[in-house]
Structures are given as C-alpha cells and as structure tokens.
Design a protein around this motif. Structure first.
Motif, PDB file in Angstrom:
ATOM      1  N   SER A 139      31.761  23.793  45.103  1.00 22.53           N
ATOM      2  CA  SER A 139      30.638  23.595  46.031  1.00 22.53           C
ATOM      3  C   SER A 139      30.870  24.174  47.419  1.00 22.53           C
ATOM      4  CB  SER A 139      30.276  22.105  46.153  1.00 22.53           C
ATOM      5  OG  SER A 139      31.263  21.380  46.869  1.00 22.53           O
ATOM      6  N   TYR A 140      31.618  25.271  47.515  1.00 17.69           N
ATOM      7  CA  TYR A 140      31.695  26.015  48.770  1.00 17.69           C
ATOM      8  C   TYR A 140      31.862  27.483  48.451  1.00 17.69           C
ATOM      9  CZ  TYR A 140      32.581  27.090  53.647  1.00 17.69           C
ATOM     10  OH  TYR A 140      32.487  27.601  54.907  1.00 17.69           O
ATOM     11  N   ARG A 141      31.477  28.340  49.405  1.00 16.76           N
ATOM     12  CA  ARG A 141      31.458  29.777  49.141  1.00 16.76           C
ATOM     13  C   ARG A 141      32.792  30.441  49.432  1.00 16.76           C
ATOM     14  NH1 ARG A 141      28.130  30.079  54.390  1.00 16.76           N
ATOM     15  NH2 ARG A 141      29.793  30.074  55.918  1.00 16.76           N
ATOM     16  N   ASN A 201      25.160  30.865  47.803  1.00 17.93           N
ATOM     17  CA  ASN A 201      25.844  30.556  49.055  1.00 17.93           C
ATOM     18  C   ASN A 201      26.915  29.483  48.883  1.00 17.93           C
ATOM     19  OD1 ASN A 201      26.429  30.852  51.721  1.00 17.93           O
ATOM     20  ND2 ASN A 201      24.621  29.842  52.485  1.00 17.93           N
ATOM     21  N   TYR A 202      26.560  28.204  48.965  1.00 13.69           N
ATOM     22  CA  TYR A 202      27.567  27.154  48.933  1.00 13.69           C
ATOM     23  C   TYR A 202      27.934  26.709  47.519  1.00 13.69           C
ATOM     24  CZ  TYR A 202      27.593  26.722  53.938  1.00 13.69           C
ATOM     25  OH  TYR A 202      27.766  26.986  55.272  1.00 13.69           O
ATOM     26  N   ASN A 221      36.192  23.693  48.791  1.00 18.28           N
ATOM     27  CA  ASN A 221      34.964  22.952  49.079  1.00 18.28           C
ATOM     28  C   ASN A 221      34.804  22.875  50.586  1.00 18.28           C
ATOM     29  OD1 ASN A 221      36.366  20.690  50.130  1.00 18.28           O
ATOM     30  ND2 ASN A 221      36.337  19.629  48.171  1.00 18.28           N
ATOM     31  N   LYS A 222      33.735  22.284  51.051  1.00 16.94           N
ATOM     32  CA  LYS A 222      33.405  22.357  52.480  1.00 16.94           C
ATOM     33  C   LYS A 222      34.354  21.545  53.353  1.00 16.94           C
ATOM     34  CE  LYS A 222      29.870  18.749  52.072  1.00 16.94           C
ATOM     35  NZ  LYS A 222      28.416  18.461  52.220  1.00 16.94           N
ATOM     36  N   HIS A 244      32.426  26.059  58.122  1.00 10.88           N
ATOM     37  CA  HIS A 244      31.334  27.037  58.109  1.00 10.88           C
ATOM     38  C   HIS A 244      31.850  28.371  58.637  1.00 10.88           C
ATOM     39  CE1 HIS A 244      30.478  27.484  62.460  1.00 10.88           C
ATOM     40  NE2 HIS A 244      30.815  26.217  62.558  1.00 10.88           N
ATOM     41  N   GLY A 265      30.315  34.106  48.646  1.00 13.58           N
ATOM     42  CA  GLY A 265      29.013  33.513  48.906  1.00 13.58           C
ATOM     43  C   GLY A 265      27.874  34.234  48.240  1.00 13.58           C
ATOM     44  N   TYR A 310      21.514  23.707  57.213  1.00 20.58           N
ATOM     45  CA  TYR A 310      22.091  22.719  56.304  1.00 20.58           C
ATOM     46  C   TYR A 310      21.073  21.686  55.839  1.00 20.58           C
ATOM     47  CZ  TYR A 310      26.209  24.840  58.343  1.00 20.58           C
ATOM     48  OH  TYR A 310      27.142  25.752  58.773  1.00 20.58           O
TER      49      TYR A 310
END
Length: 550
Positions: free
Chosen positions: A235-237, A213-214, A253-254, A278, A209, A342
C-alpha cells in the motif's frame, strides 16, 4: 387495524420475548465473528502457526514454490526468518549441483519475478542468460559467493523462459514457467529510438508509483523495455531505492521502510510512528540516517515536515516544520475548496516534493511556491539561507532579501520536481549545481490570485507545450544563480523526475506523458519508453544494482 391491535395487546409478551431472543442470537453471532477475527489475528502473528502454514512445494519443472495462507503477510520478521529456516532445511536434503540446483520461486515474497538459486559444486563466477520467445534476451554476470546462493532476476512474467547457467566450462539449461504479474502492467513497453548515437547506460529502470500511485509495486525494465522484476510493496508506491553496504532500502508502506539483502530477504523494518511518508527520502551517509519528507499525523497541514530515521537505533526525530521557517507563506495561503491529495481537508500550503543533502544542509523543492529552498544547519538550528524563485513569489512577504539574483534572461522554474545537488572539481569554493525537472506548470491551489505573467509558456494540469531539464549553477560568494543547461522534455504538469547518471547520461521520467527516456549529456534523446497507464508513474530512476543482482 383494531383486530391487529387487540392481537398485539394480547401477545405483546411473546413479541418482546422473540425480540429479546433474536437480539441475543444476533449478539452471539456478532461476538463469535469478533472472537474469530481476533483468533485469526493472533494466529497471523504466531510464529508456530506461520511455520505450519508456510511450505515449499515442488512443481512439475522441479522448482519449489511457496504455499501459504493468503492472509499471512510477508512483511514481518517472523515470516522472513521462517522462510530462511525452511530454505536451510531444503539445502540439507540433497547434494545440489549446477546440473541439478535448488531453485525456489520468490521465497521471501519481495520479488515476484525472481528465483533463489543454490548449488555446491563450483567456486567459479556465474553467468546466466534468460531467453524468452518474442522478447529480447537477458544476461547477467554474478561474482562468486562462498555461500553459493544467489537471487536471479530477468524472467518474463507469464512466459516460458529458458535459463542457461554457465560457470567455468560447465553450462546447463532449465525451462522455467514464470507466473503472471498480478498487476495491470506492461510486460513490453513501446520503444522509440532517438537521434543520439550514444549508448544507453547499463542497468534497470525502476518505475515507481505506476497508475494506482499508493497501491503499486516497483517495476524494473531493461534497456529493451521488457519487465524483468517486480518488488512487492504494501500500500505504498516507494519514492526511490537507496543502496548501502550491499543492501536495498525502500518504503514498503506509508509508515515503514525495509532493508533487503541480495537474496530478497527483509532483514530490518523501520517504523515511522506518528508520520506518513510522501514524495522523497534520501540517505545521509555521514550520519547513517534517512532524511524523509512526511506528513505529521493529527495536524491541520500536510507535506511540510521533515524527519530523520537513525539506521542504527531506528530513532525517529522531527527536525523541520516549514511553518516555523516560512510562516508568512503559510499565513498567506488560502484553503481551497474540496479535498487535498490524500482525500482530507488539511492545508497543502508548500507541497515539498523533493530534497537533496549538502552536508548538514538541505535543498528542498516546493511545488506550490515554485521555489527552491536552501536550509542551513538542518539538524541543529535550521534556517532559510536562500530562495531560488521569481521575485513575484515573495511579494507581500519579507522574504525578498532571501532571493539569490538571477544571472541571464530565462523563465524561472514552475512546479519543479527532483531537485538534486552535485559538484565537480572545476568549480571554485561556494559553487555547485542544482538540476531539476522543470515541469513548467502554473499550478498553485492555495494561491488562487497569483499572477503568472512572469512565467510565459507555462502549462495547465492537463495541457502544456513542454517541460524542461534545468541545471542551475549556484555561486554563494556573490549570491547568484544562472541557467547553464536546459533542454525540452515531454510535458508533465505534476510528478516526474530527472537523474544524471555516472556516465553523464540523463534519465527523464515524464509521468503525465506516460513516458520515460534516456538522453545524452547534450540533451539529445537516446531512447524513449512509452507505457500504458490510466494515470501516470510517479518517478523513474535507473539503477545498476551492483552487488545485488551481479
């Protein structure tokens, strides 16, 4: 004006026709673009088209590189399998030896500083060394595999690296110019020596991150502060890397997790469906599943739900909604002005930021409540067994009876992160340890009137004197806890983590301080690393990568 009106009245049919023609043309153009977009989308998921538009090209140094349409994602089963097929085709084209091996830069797209290596003329273990002008050298030992194919890491980005391969009595050198990282990340971080005489543990620090971050990758640094690998994400940390059966698992990804083998190939994808990741995920070895902190789509709250993902069936199951277990905290929360983390307006009333497993029980960290929460029978009939927090937190609720008694005179943790359970043979039944990064931060947006007078020395979001490593000894027999180890660490109001390594050294990531460090078991600094960042790094763990890079 009169003439204009007369002109328009005389030619209105022509104007109307022109408008119709322009509208039709605009509609055709719009529909054409939409059709083209749909066509492109269909191509990007067509294995035959992907196969035609992904190729290996040999560069001037004799190393193959991937050449592909930039819109083709590496995060698909088709792409990963096609790359594997094309590697097999290359392997059949020549008799590769240690003197003239097959080398491919990052074929699967998962490690931007890695190289695939293949040769057939040796069954000895492999040693390799990477030397780069202006940087410390990097050395690694690899146990022999029957397939004679390996993933090499340690190359400095944007530099000319000299790779030395040694197997038995044979030794060969290769010149490799590694591409620059596309990220705004330090190749060499600042290194500050501490007072401890203990040695650093072997391994690589994983910076998670960083800055954006993301939208950041996972960056691996060695003990000299040199960037040695970059795991590519979408697109995610990523919250941590989990190692199991010679595979790595991490969120890419998230809403998705990947299973990556020792060559960098993604072998499985796990989809979270109606949930968004998260803060944390851990592995439950007994049940072969992940336990994950998530946001549930379409609800009015965030950071208060826990799910599991079965690694065999890929089934996703919601096991805990904290609104059901601690409803009074939820009902007492005040919705703050402005947007949440968010960018939405959902209520972040508990802000779970880490979890640790004890059999079928779960220990949670709530940053918003500065509280450690123990949940029994998490998979079947979850209930709160106890809370560790200052008694002022439970005022105006009926949860005072859930508090364990504090033994000794110390300030309770505030805004803590990375709660972790561990035990040893010296403890009697009912006893164990919980350690954490005590941020020492008095932040709680949904409790604006909370009285922080029982937390002397706590800091604000931007200013604070110190954070702490805290280790509690829990005694469930008499329902008490005591602070058995504490030492100062760089202040970080949010994010951050601590980790006790197998040899007893302690890794500390102080996100808002833009630093991480390794301490001996007595809390003395061995070495600190300071990195550049516009914001912070979310967490820093240290991994040995056994059976992956060695």
């Amino acid at each position: 004006m009169k003439r204009i009106g007369q002109f328009f009245k005389k030619h209105w049919k022509k104007f109307l026709l022109a408008i119709i023609i322009i509208s039709v043309i605009a509609g055709i153009i719009y529909l054409s673009f939409r059709a083209y977009d749909r066509y492109r989308e269909s191509l990007l998921t067509d294995p035959a088209w992907i196969r035609e538009n992904v190729n290996f090209v040999e560069n001037d140094e004799g190393i193959y590189e991937v050449e592909k349409d930039e819109e083709i994602s590496i995060f698909s089963e088709d792409y990963q399998n096609i790359i594997e097929e094309k590697i097999e085709e290359l392997k059949d084209k020549a008799d590769y030896t240690l003197e003239d091996p097959l080398l491919i830069h990052n074929p699967y797209g998962t490690g931007s500083l890695s190289y695939y290596l293949y040769y057939t003329d040796s069954d000895e273990d492999l040693d390799y060394k990477i030397e780069t002008e202006g940087y410390s050298s990097f050395e690694q030992e690899i146990s022999h595999k029957d397939s004679n194919e390996y993933q090499l890491v340690g190359f400095v980005p944007g530099e000319t690296n000299t790779l030395t391969l040694t197997s038995g009595d044979e030794e060969y050198d290769f010149t490799i110019t590694t591409p620059k990282s596309e990220a705004d990340i330090d190749t060499q971080v600042e290194v500050v020596e501490g007072d401890s005489e203990e040695e650093l543990t072997d391994g690589l620090y994983a910076l998670l991150g960083h800055d954006k971050n993301y939208n950041s990758n996972i960056y691996l640094y060695d003990n000299e502060g040199v960037l040695r690998e970059e795991f590519v994400l979408d697109s995610y940390r990523a919250d941590r890397i989990i190692f199991e059966d010679d595979y790595m698992y991490y969120a890419y990804n998230k809403k998705g997790i990947v299973k990556v083998n020792d060559l960098g190939k993604i072998e499985e994808f796990y989809d979270l469906g109606n949930y968004t990741m998260h803060h944390d995920m851990v592995y439950d070895e007994d049940n072969n599943r992940f336990v994950i902190l998530v946001n549930e789509d379409g609800t009015d709250t965030i950071e208060d739900v826990i799910i599991t993902v079965d690694l065999d069936t890929k089934e996703v199951e919601k096991i805990i909604d904290m609104k059901d277990l601690l409803p009074e905290f939820y009902l007492n929360a005040v919705k703050p002005e402005g947007k949440n983390t968010y960018g939405g307006y959902e209520l972040d009333w508990i802000h779970l930021n880490s979890l640790s497993l004890i059999g079928d029980d779960i220990v949670l960290s709530s940053r918003e409540l500065s509280t450690i929460i123990y949940i029994s029978d998490a998979y079947t009939e979850p209930s709160v067994k106890y809370l560790l927090t200052d008694e002022s937190v439970t005022e105006d609720t009926s949860y005072g009876d859930l508090l364990y008694e504090k033994v000794g005179d110390f300030v309770s943790q505030a805004g803590q992160h990375s709660i972790t359970y561990y035990t040893d043979e010296t403890l009697e039944d009912g006893g164990y340890y919980l350690y954490m990064f005590n941020n020492n931060y008095q932040g709680a947006r949904t409790r604006p009137n909370f009285d922080w007078s029982n937390y002397p020395g706590t800091g604000t979001y931007n200013e604070g004197e110190t954070s702490y490593f805290y280790q509690y000894k829990i005694n469930e027999n008499d329902k008490t806890y005591e602070l058995v180890k504490s030492f100062e660490i760089p202040y970080s109001s949010i994010v951050s983590d601590v980790e006790i390594l197998d040899d007893g050294n302690i890794v500390v990531g102080s996100g808002k301080d833009n630093s991480y460090g390794e301490y001996d078991n007595d809390g003395n600094l061995i070495r600190q690393f300071n990195y550049n960042s516009k914001k912070y790094a979310y967490r820093v763990f240290k991994y040995e990568f056994n059976n992956l890079f060695d």
